[in-house]
Design a protein around this motif. Structure first.
Motif, PDB file in Angstrom:
ATOM      1  N   UNK A  23      35.010  34.805  45.303  1.00  0.00           N
ATOM      2  CA  UNK A  23      35.999  35.867  45.264  1.00  0.00           C
ATOM      3  C   UNK A  23      37.246  35.547  44.463  1.00  0.00           C
ATOM      4  N   UNK A  24      37.433  34.311  44.046  1.00  0.00           N
ATOM      5  CA  UNK A  24      38.596  33.956  43.247  1.00  0.00           C
ATOM      6  C   UNK A  24      38.342  34.290  41.786  1.00  0.00           C
ATOM      7  N   UNK A  25      39.417  34.603  41.080  1.00  0.00           N
ATOM      8  CA  UNK A  25      39.322  34.898  39.658  1.00  0.00           C
ATOM      9  C   UNK A  25      40.121  33.877  38.858  1.00  0.00           C
ATOM     10  N   UNK A  26      39.795  33.809  37.569  1.00  0.00           N
ATOM     11  CA  UNK A  26      40.531  32.936  36.652  1.00  0.00           C
ATOM     12  C   UNK A  26      40.812  33.715  35.381  1.00  0.00           C
ATOM     13  N   UNK A  27      42.005  33.557  34.863  1.00  0.00           N
ATOM     14  CA  UNK A  27      42.365  34.228  33.620  1.00  0.00           C
ATOM     15  C   UNK A  27      41.728  33.520  32.436  1.00  0.00           C
ATOM     16  N   UNK A  28      41.638  34.233  31.340  1.00  0.00           N
ATOM     17  CA  UNK A  28      41.120  33.644  30.110  1.00  0.00           C
ATOM     18  C   UNK A  28      41.965  32.431  29.747  1.00  0.00           C
ATOM     19  N   UNK A  29      43.271  32.580  29.850  1.00  0.00           N
ATOM     20  CA  UNK A  29      44.175  31.487  29.501  1.00  0.00           C
ATOM     21  C   UNK A  29      43.920  30.243  30.355  1.00  0.00           C
ATOM     22  N   UNK A  30      43.740  30.436  31.662  1.00  0.00           N
ATOM     23  CA  UNK A  30      43.517  29.299  32.565  1.00  0.00           C
ATOM     24  C   UNK A  30      42.206  28.583  32.232  1.00  0.00           C
ATOM     25  N   UNK A  31      41.156  29.350  32.013  1.00  0.00           N
ATOM     26  CA  UNK A  31      39.861  28.750  31.666  1.00  0.00           C
ATOM     27  C   UNK A  31      39.979  28.018  30.328  1.00  0.00           C
ATOM     28  N   UNK A  32      40.600  28.682  29.359  1.00  0.00           N
ATOM     29  CA  UNK A  32      40.748  28.102  28.021  1.00  0.00           C
ATOM     30  C   UNK A  32      41.506  26.781  28.075  1.00  0.00           C
ATOM     31  N   UNK A  33      42.559  26.734  28.871  1.00  0.00           N
ATOM     32  CA  UNK A  33      43.340  25.502  28.988  1.00  0.00           C
ATOM     33  C   UNK A  33      42.539  24.392  29.661  1.00  0.00           C
ATOM     34  N   UNK A  34      41.878  24.721  30.761  1.00  0.00           N
ATOM     35  CA  UNK A  34      41.111  23.702  31.483  1.00  0.00           C
ATOM     36  C   UNK A  34      39.956  23.165  30.653  1.00  0.00           C
ATOM     37  N   UNK A  35      39.291  24.047  29.916  1.00  0.00           N
ATOM     38  CA  UNK A  35      38.089  23.655  29.176  1.00  0.00           C
ATOM     39  C   UNK A  35      38.354  23.375  27.699  1.00  0.00           C
ATOM     40  N   UNK A  36      39.604  23.504  27.293  1.00  0.00           N
ATOM     41  CA  UNK A  36      39.983  23.237  25.902  1.00  0.00           C
ATOM     42  C   UNK A  36      39.161  24.075  24.923  1.00  0.00           C
ATOM     43  N   UNK A  37      39.152  25.381  25.194  1.00  0.00           N
ATOM     44  CA  UNK A  37      38.446  26.361  24.367  1.00  0.00           C
ATOM     45  C   UNK A  37      39.505  27.311  23.808  1.00  0.00           C
ATOM     46  N   UNK A  38      39.463  27.662  22.532  1.00  0.00           N
ATOM     47  CA  UNK A  38      40.423  28.626  21.997  1.00  0.00           C
ATOM     48  C   UNK A  38      40.325  29.959  22.764  1.00  0.00           C
ATOM     49  N   UNK A  39      41.456  30.416  23.297  1.00  0.00           N
ATOM     50  CA  UNK A  39      41.474  31.619  24.147  1.00  0.00           C
ATOM     51  C   UNK A  39      40.898  32.861  23.475  1.00  0.00           C
ATOM     52  N   UNK A  40      41.229  33.167  22.213  1.00  0.00           N
ATOM     53  CA  UNK A  40      40.657  34.376  21.595  1.00  0.00           C
ATOM     54  C   UNK A  40      39.127  34.315  21.497  1.00  0.00           C
ATOM     55  N   UNK A  41      38.612  33.131  21.198  1.00  0.00           N
ATOM     56  CA  UNK A  41      37.162  32.936  21.109  1.00  0.00           C
ATOM     57  C   UNK A  41      36.530  33.087  22.489  1.00  0.00           C
ATOM     58  N   UNK A  42      37.151  32.488  23.486  1.00  0.00           N
ATOM     59  CA  UNK A  42      36.658  32.576  24.860  1.00  0.00           C
ATOM     60  C   UNK A  42      36.646  34.018  25.343  1.00  0.00           C
ATOM     61  N   UNK A  43      37.685  34.757  25.009  1.00  0.00           N
ATOM     62  CA  UNK A  43      37.756  36.157  25.445  1.00  0.00           C
ATOM     63  C   UNK A  43      36.568  36.958  24.918  1.00  0.00           C
TER      64      UNK A  43
END
Length: 159
Positions: A23-43
């Protein structure tokens, strides 16, 4: 055979979501930071994963992404398919090697060797596809946790 950056990032993003409680959510920014993935690409990847029914998105201040299914119901093959990826045999010249034939009238022995090589890669590709269908996000989650424990690392990690 190789796993593309697109496929790797998609799997890492879903593993990140698997780390969250139900039930928890994560923002694109949070995932991108944790996984070191460019946020626009991840989105872009998350949009494709949402369209495939693997993640859900929630709008608003507490919004973000969450898995749409439990991790044991998400095979790796579904993740790759969702983002338009597959593991095809790759030849030395970088081409996919499938359907390749001797178009210049090369030696018949070389032609037979190409057929044998192609047949072998087809067998390997079928086995790889089987592993991708049988391996779930939950399997990778437990593998990552085991590796993390062996490395004596804390709970937050980059997949």
């Amino acid at each position: 055979m190789r796993l593309t950056t697109r496929a790797t990032y998609s799997i890492r993003a879903l593993l990140d979501l698997a780390m969250l409680g139900s039930g928890q959510t994560a923002s694109v920014r949070a995932i991108a930071e944790r996984q070191q993935i460019p946020a626009p690409y991840l989105e872009k990847l998350l949009i494709e994963l949402r369209q495939a029914g693997l993640v859900r998105s929630q709008r608003g201040a507490q919004g973000g992404y969450q898995l749409a299914r439990v991790p044991r119901r998400i095979p790796l093959s579904a993740i790759l398919t969702a983002v338009g990826e597959s593991l095809e045999p790759v030849t030395e010249d970088g081409s996919d090697g499938v359907g390749k034939s001797s178009a210049r009238g090369e030696d018949k022995a070389l032609e037979r060797l190409d057929w044998v090589t192609e047949a072998l890669w087809e067998r390997i590709a079928r086995r790889v596809q089987q592993v991708l269908e049988e391996t779930t996000l939950e399997d990778l989650y437990f593998d990552a946790r085991s590796w993390q424990a062996a490395q004596d690392q804390e709970s937050g990690f980059v997949v």
